[in-house]
Write an enzyme that holds these catalytic residues in place. Structure first.
Site, mmCIF file in Angstrom:
data_model
loop_
_atom_site.group_PDB
_atom_site.id
_atom_site.type_symbol
_atom_site.label_atom_id
_atom_site.label_comp_id
_atom_site.label_asym_id
_atom_site.label_seq_id
_atom_site.Cartn_x
_atom_site.Cartn_y
_atom_site.Cartn_z
ATOM 1 N N SER A 17 0.798 -1.221 0.000
ATOM 2 C CA SER A 17 0.000 0.000 0.000
ATOM 3 C C SER A 17 0.829 1.268 0.000
ATOM 4 O O SER A 17 1.962 1.289 0.479
ATOM 5 C CB SER A 17 -0.881 0.038 1.260
ATOM 6 O OG SER A 17 -1.681 -1.105 1.369
ATOM 7 N N ILE A 73 -6.515 7.831 2.672
ATOM 8 C CA ILE A 73 -6.794 6.979 1.527
ATOM 9 C C ILE A 73 -5.624 6.034 1.310
ATOM 10 O O ILE A 73 -4.492 6.475 1.094
ATOM 11 C CB ILE A 73 -7.038 7.824 0.253
ATOM 12 C CG1 ILE A 73 -8.134 8.875 0.482
ATOM 13 C CG2 ILE A 73 -7.340 6.915 -0.937
ATOM 14 C CD1 ILE A 73 -9.499 8.328 0.846
ATOM 15 N N GLU A 74 -5.904 4.741 1.400
ATOM 16 C CA GLU A 74 -4.904 3.703 1.168
ATOM 17 C C GLU A 74 -5.143 3.135 -0.224
ATOM 18 O O GLU A 74 -6.255 2.726 -0.556
ATOM 19 C CB GLU A 74 -5.045 2.612 2.227
ATOM 20 C CG GLU A 74 -4.058 1.488 2.106
ATOM 21 C CD GLU A 74 -4.230 0.449 3.210
ATOM 22 O OE1 GLU A 74 -3.490 -0.554 3.175
ATOM 23 O OE2 GLU A 74 -5.091 0.611 4.081
ATOM 24 N N LEU A 75 -4.117 3.122 -1.043
ATOM 25 C CA LEU A 75 -4.161 2.554 -2.396
ATOM 26 C C LEU A 75 -3.318 1.290 -2.359
ATOM 27 O O LEU A 75 -2.111 1.361 -2.079
ATOM 28 C CB LEU A 75 -3.647 3.556 -3.409
ATOM 29 C CG LEU A 75 -4.372 4.911 -3.388
ATOM 30 C CD1 LEU A 75 -3.644 5.919 -4.239
ATOM 31 C CD2 LEU A 75 -5.814 4.738 -3.811
#
Length: 130
Positions: free
Chosen positions: A113, A124-126
């Site tokens: 992440s 916001i974690e991608l």
């Protein structure tokens, strides 16, 4: 009983900046639709088979969360491109990365992440499945 998440609602204090982030930076599609009682024009960000309905602070639609507050969300999105490409896109968009890439555990197993904040300071974690 529960199969999957259909949508969630995000409250923003900065509508235009929020729309820019979720569309330009994250690549979601902006949708306008009629909804609510009585019906009013609404906006949402679509991605995959899910969406994020948008509420503007002070003008939320009923029914709404008990205490809708911008910046209170911590969301993780799975990406469909290599995480290094996500990092490059964030850099091209001049969007600061808070942390990552780092290894984490998602709902179905190992993920890698990067973390950013949206214009309302939601975390916001991608993430990419490993």
């Amino acid at each position: 009983m529960i199969h999957h998440l259909d949508h969630l609602v995000l409250t923003t204090a900065r509508e235009s900046a929020c729309v820019d982030f979720y569309t330009r930076v994250l690549g979601m599609q902006l949708e306008t639709f009629m909804g609510g009682t009585p019906p009013v024009v609404r906006r949402a960000f679509k991605f995959g088979q899910q969406k994020i309905n948008l509420h503007v602070q002070g003008s939320e639609f009923e029914p709404k969360a008990y205490l809708p507050v911008p910046g209170s969300q911590d969301l993780c999105f799975l990406v469909d491109i290599p995480l290094q490409q996500v990092v490059q896109r964030l850099k091209q968009c001049n969007w600061p990365i808070l942390e990552g890439p780092v290894n984490r555990t998602g709902a179905t197993g190992a993920i890698q992440s990067v973390y950013v904040r949206d214009p309302d300071f939601n975390l916001i974690e991608l993430a990419m499945l490993l």
